[in-house]
Scaffold this active site. Structure first.
Site, PDB file in Angstrom:
ATOM      1  N   GLY A  14      36.864  24.739  32.282  1.00 46.82           N
ATOM      2  CA  GLY A  14      36.057  24.296  33.381  1.00 46.82           C
ATOM      3  C   GLY A  14      34.666  24.304  32.854  1.00 46.82           C
ATOM      4  O   GLY A  14      34.456  25.262  31.905  1.00 46.82           O
ATOM      5  N   GLY A  15      33.755  23.880  33.440  1.00 48.92           N
ATOM      6  CA  GLY A  15      32.299  24.185  33.247  1.00 48.92           C
ATOM      7  C   GLY A  15      31.926  25.684  33.698  1.00 48.92           C
ATOM      8  O   GLY A  15      32.566  26.232  34.464  1.00 48.92           O
ATOM      9  N   ALA A  16      30.630  25.888  33.721  1.00 48.88           N
ATOM     10  CA  ALA A  16      29.957  27.150  34.063  1.00 48.88           C
ATOM     11  C   ALA A  16      30.064  27.054  35.403  1.00 48.88           C
ATOM     12  O   ALA A  16      29.605  26.221  36.094  1.00 48.88           O
ATOM     13  CB  ALA A  16      28.559  27.114  33.383  1.00 48.88           C
ATOM     14  N   GLY A  19      34.435  28.084  39.171  1.00 50.95           N
ATOM     15  CA  GLY A  19      35.464  28.855  39.876  1.00 50.95           C
ATOM     16  C   GLY A  19      36.609  29.158  39.102  1.00 50.95           C
ATOM     17  O   GLY A  19      37.801  29.489  39.541  1.00 50.95           O
ATOM     18  N   ALA A  41      33.674  40.017  26.939  1.00 49.74           N
ATOM     19  CA  ALA A  41      32.170  39.865  26.939  1.00 49.74           C
ATOM     20  C   ALA A  41      31.559  41.450  26.451  1.00 49.74           C
ATOM     21  O   ALA A  41      32.289  42.174  26.387  1.00 49.74           O
ATOM     22  CB  ALA A  41      31.698  39.646  28.466  1.00 49.74           C
ATOM     23  N   HIS A  55      32.281  40.733  38.881  1.00 49.57           N
ATOM     24  CA  HIS A  55      33.699  40.419  38.624  1.00 49.57           C
ATOM     25  C   HIS A  55      34.388  41.498  38.700  1.00 49.57           C
ATOM     26  O   HIS A  55      35.633  41.746  39.315  1.00 49.57           O
ATOM     27  CB  HIS A  55      33.733  39.936  37.184  1.00 49.57           C
ATOM     28  CG  HIS A  55      33.609  38.624  36.655  1.00 49.57           C
ATOM     29  ND1 HIS A  55      34.747  37.820  36.486  1.00 49.57           N
ATOM     30  CD2 HIS A  55      32.439  37.772  36.858  1.00 49.57           C
ATOM     31  CE1 HIS A  55      33.839  36.581  36.040  1.00 49.57           C
ATOM     32  NE2 HIS A  55      32.880  36.443  36.585  1.00 49.57           N
ATOM     33  N   ALA A  57      33.929  44.185  40.903  1.00 51.66           N
ATOM     34  CA  ALA A  57      34.101  44.335  42.144  1.00 51.66           C
ATOM     35  C   ALA A  57      35.102  43.697  43.018  1.00 51.66           C
ATOM     36  O   ALA A  57      35.834  43.835  43.861  1.00 51.66           O
ATOM     37  CB  ALA A  57      32.918  44.474  42.897  1.00 51.66           C
ATOM     38  N   ARG A  59      37.342  41.929  41.435  1.00 53.71           N
ATOM     39  CA  ARG A  59      38.946  42.154  41.115  1.00 53.71           C
ATOM     40  C   ARG A  59      39.694  43.375  41.969  1.00 53.71           C
ATOM     41  O   ARG A  59      40.660  43.548  42.242  1.00 53.71           O
ATOM     42  CB  ARG A  59      38.975  42.604  39.713  1.00 53.71           C
ATOM     43  CG  ARG A  59      38.959  41.049  38.995  1.00 53.71           C
ATOM     44  CD  ARG A  59      39.232  41.517  37.332  1.00 53.71           C
ATOM     45  NE  ARG A  59      38.732  42.637  36.852  1.00 53.71           N
ATOM     46  CZ  ARG A  59      37.657  42.688  36.231  1.00 53.71           C
ATOM     47  NH1 ARG A  59      37.058  41.549  36.063  1.00 53.71           N
ATOM     48  NH2 ARG A  59      37.025  43.592  35.669  1.00 53.71           N
TER      49      ARG A  59
END
Length: 176
Positions: A14-16, A19, A41, A55, A57, A59
């Site tokens: 999907g795009g930036a 979701g 990353a 991210h 936090a 998870r």
């Protein structure tokens, strides 16, 4: 629900800010078992540090973490003890290209290892080919490479989802 006796692979694109990652995390949670997040990353600035912290936090502590910007095959094999979330293939490709690694061979190797894994893996990637044609050659090479990576993993995956505005659309259904 995914049964651990058979491997299952899912590609979410999907795009930036569409979701994708949240949908991937929710999909992993439905699989049961102790999930592992494979982060590709490389934090390079304060803004990326903030995104990574958000991210983590979201998870929660029950997630294992493997930070591997290049050796995705090694990370997948080493973490094959429960469901994994690879976030994201686009950053992995960036890292490979910056390292001047053979990204084509690497993506073929990842696609080839999927049937041999004992536990599910969910890949997140960006759909970068929906916009305008980039003005410079490097950006066009990256866009084209990302399209190849996404197609290769989509072909190998059991299921593929496109996420738009937080809404998943199944574009490749798995076996019934």
């Amino acid at each position: 629900m995914c049964h651990f006796g058979m491997a299952k692979s899912i590609l979410i694109t999907g795009g930036a800010r569409s979701g994708k990652s949240l949908f991937a995390e929710r999909s992993i949670a439905k699989m049961g078992g102790a999930p592992t997040y494979i982060a590709t990353a490389r934090p390079q600035d304060d803004e990326m540090d903030v995104r990574i912290a958000a991210h983590k936090a979201r998870r929660g502590a029950e997630w294992g973490l493997v930070e591997e910007p290049l050796d995705l095959i090694g990370a997948l094999r080493a973490s094959d003890t429960g469901p994994r979330l690879v976030d994201c293939l686009t950053l992995w490709l960036t890292n490979l290209m910056l390292a001047e690694a053979d990204w084509r061979a690497a993506v073929d190797e990842v696609a080839g290892v999927l049937p041999t894994l004992d536990h599910p893996v969910v890949f997140v990637t960006n759909e970068v080919g929906l916009g305008i044609v980039p003005a410079n050659a490097l950006a066009r090479r990256f866009r084209d490479a990302a399209g190849t990576v996404n197609q290769t993993i989509a072909d190998a995956a059991d299921e593929v989802f496109l996420v738009v505005a937080g809404q998943p659309l199944k574009v490749k259904p798995g076996a019934a």
